[in-house]
Design a protein around this motif. Sequence first.
Motif, PDB file in Angstrom:
ATOM      1  N   GLY A 113       0.646  -0.911  -0.126  1.00 38.32           N
ATOM      2  CA  GLY A 113      -0.029  -0.057   0.130  1.00 38.32           C
ATOM      3  C   GLY A 113       1.384   1.175  -0.244  1.00 38.32           C
ATOM      4  O   GLY A 113       0.474   2.474   0.720  1.00 38.32           O
ATOM      5  N   LEU A 114       1.567   1.123  -0.998  1.00 37.41           N
ATOM      6  CA  LEU A 114       2.418   2.561  -1.404  1.00 37.41           C
ATOM      7  C   LEU A 114       2.402   3.382  -1.935  1.00 37.41           C
ATOM      8  O   LEU A 114       3.685   4.081  -2.631  1.00 37.41           O
ATOM      9  N   THR A 115       1.735   3.063  -2.431  1.00 37.78           N
ATOM     10  CA  THR A 115       1.327   4.012  -3.546  1.00 37.78           C
ATOM     11  C   THR A 115       1.081   5.642  -4.072  1.00 37.78           C
ATOM     12  O   THR A 115       1.421   6.434  -4.619  1.00 37.78           O
ATOM     13  N   ALA A 116       0.812   5.970  -2.422  1.00 41.06           N
ATOM     14  CA  ALA A 116       0.899   7.212  -2.262  1.00 41.06           C
ATOM     15  C   ALA A 116       2.538   8.176  -1.952  1.00 41.06           C
ATOM     16  O   ALA A 116       2.909   8.760  -2.345  1.00 41.06           O
ATOM     17  N   GLU A 117       3.467   7.192  -0.858  1.00 44.99           N
ATOM     18  CA  GLU A 117       4.589   7.177  -0.964  1.00 44.99           C
ATOM     19  C   GLU A 117       5.334   7.153  -2.868  1.00 44.99           C
ATOM     20  O   GLU A 117       6.744   7.558  -2.266  1.00 44.99           O
ATOM     21  N   GLU A 118       5.175   6.293  -3.649  1.00 46.40           N
ATOM     22  CA  GLU A 118       5.724   6.653  -4.654  1.00 46.40           C
ATOM     23  C   GLU A 118       5.400   7.266  -5.433  1.00 46.40           C
ATOM     24  O   GLU A 118       6.188   7.936  -5.987  1.00 46.40           O
ATOM     25  N   SER A 119       4.569   8.419  -5.191  1.00 45.24           N
ATOM     26  CA  SER A 119       4.018   9.291  -5.843  1.00 45.24           C
ATOM     27  C   SER A 119       5.144  10.214  -5.638  1.00 45.24           C
ATOM     28  O   SER A 119       5.100  11.679  -5.826  1.00 45.24           O
ATOM     29  N   GLU A 120       5.002  10.394  -4.124  1.00 46.84           N
ATOM     30  CA  GLU A 120       5.814  11.521  -3.557  1.00 46.84           C
ATOM     31  C   GLU A 120       7.251  11.657  -3.605  1.00 46.84           C
ATOM     32  O   GLU A 120       7.731  12.725  -3.575  1.00 46.84           O
ATOM     33  N   ARG A 161       7.666  13.318  -6.034  1.00 45.21           N
ATOM     34  CA  ARG A 161       7.378  14.604  -6.511  1.00 45.21           C
ATOM     35  C   ARG A 161       8.386  14.787  -6.066  1.00 45.21           C
ATOM     36  O   ARG A 161       9.419  16.341  -6.202  1.00 45.21           O
ATOM     37  N   HIS A 171      11.246  15.614   3.945  1.00 47.19           N
ATOM     38  CA  HIS A 171       9.919  14.888   3.653  1.00 47.19           C
ATOM     39  C   HIS A 171      11.493  13.103   3.015  1.00 47.19           C
ATOM     40  O   HIS A 171      10.845  12.265   3.538  1.00 47.19           O
ATOM     41  N   LEU A 190      10.213   9.289   4.728  1.00 46.55           N
ATOM     42  CA  LEU A 190      10.126   8.262   3.513  1.00 46.55           C
ATOM     43  C   LEU A 190      11.022   7.336   3.151  1.00 46.55           C
ATOM     44  O   LEU A 190      10.645   6.332   3.170  1.00 46.55           O
TER      45      LEU A 190
END
Length: 387
Positions: free
Chosen positions: A178-185, A188, A205, A209
């Motif tokens: 469940g690391l979709t948000a972390e991959e996007s971050e 970025r 950040h 991470l």
Amino acid sequence: MSREAAEYALRARADERDRISGDLLDLESHTTYQVLKGASLRGSTEQRWTATQESLTTLWQLNDAYRAVLRRAEQIRASRARPGAEQLAALTELLAGSSVILRAAAKPVERRSLIPQTDLRLTLDEAVTRMNAAFREVTSALNDIDAVWNRVLPRLDGADADLSKIHDLESELGETAGLTAEESELARLRTAAVEDPLGATVEPHLDRLTRLLASSRAELDLAITVKREFAARRENLVAALDLVRAAESEARLAHGAVVVKIALPPQAQPRSRVGALAGELDALDVSADPWVLRAKRLARLEDDARKAAEQARTTAKALYGLIGRRDELRGRLGACEAMAARKGLAEDPAVSESFARAHALLWNAPCDLTKAAAAVENYQRAIHGGK
């Protein structure tokens, strides 16, 4: 300028030109410079690099004008084997006068004035000083950007490698972290670090991470290990629970043997944990939790079983130790009685009363160790005259 002075000045300027040319070639080949030439920048870095490019433009214009003066001086010197007065005057003007002309730059209309801009005339020394200032401004910007990239980009690469490894582990495990948000971050942060290294706040950040990715990777590694070894570790855990039962049985036996001899508080009664631990193992067998959670539960259960066995063994040892403590107090009382006899205090009423109380407590069953220890201390003080 004399003939000798002109010859010396020409040689010195030629050496200076070669040195400057070498430095400018090094600047052109600098990795960060090459990257920045075609980079899409923004924020503080874009502003800094825009100002730096103006300095670069000035630097190259000055260098071209400077080299043109030296070429003209070398042509004059080469025109005659022995320069005459006319040639020496021209060389003096070129080498010592304001011979470097920096043409006024064409400006956009919004920055123009109706008063015409004049060309700037400089001596060779002044031109070199201005070139050096522009060169330092450029290298300062390169160093500042390079420092951030050298510090941050390898860490971003490491985080990307961790994320790639996590994807491999997810595929092997058949579960997702469940690391979709972390991959996007992470994407970025890389964009921010590349496009605005001087203005982006990346490292705090990235610290968070990086820790999260390392933790997730460790959890997945553990989950895969547990999945592979679950059957064997379950057997080991069953054996560990047998050890807990044996240790708790020994603690109960110790309590039963000691409680008839030593007065124990209710909380000294050993409490069994093996039932709860066995229940947790049964629940783990039928659990539908992801392997990441099951791995944590199994590791915690293994640790709890080890601690439960150690606690039961410690309890048994402590209980048997109470009998040793009673026997120690009995020995001290006997030694004090012998001392009282040597001092002729055996018939002293106060001493005799103290002895009788301590003796009664120590030979009573169950023995109250706290009161018995205090009674032995009182008897000892009575022998020493209350001290």
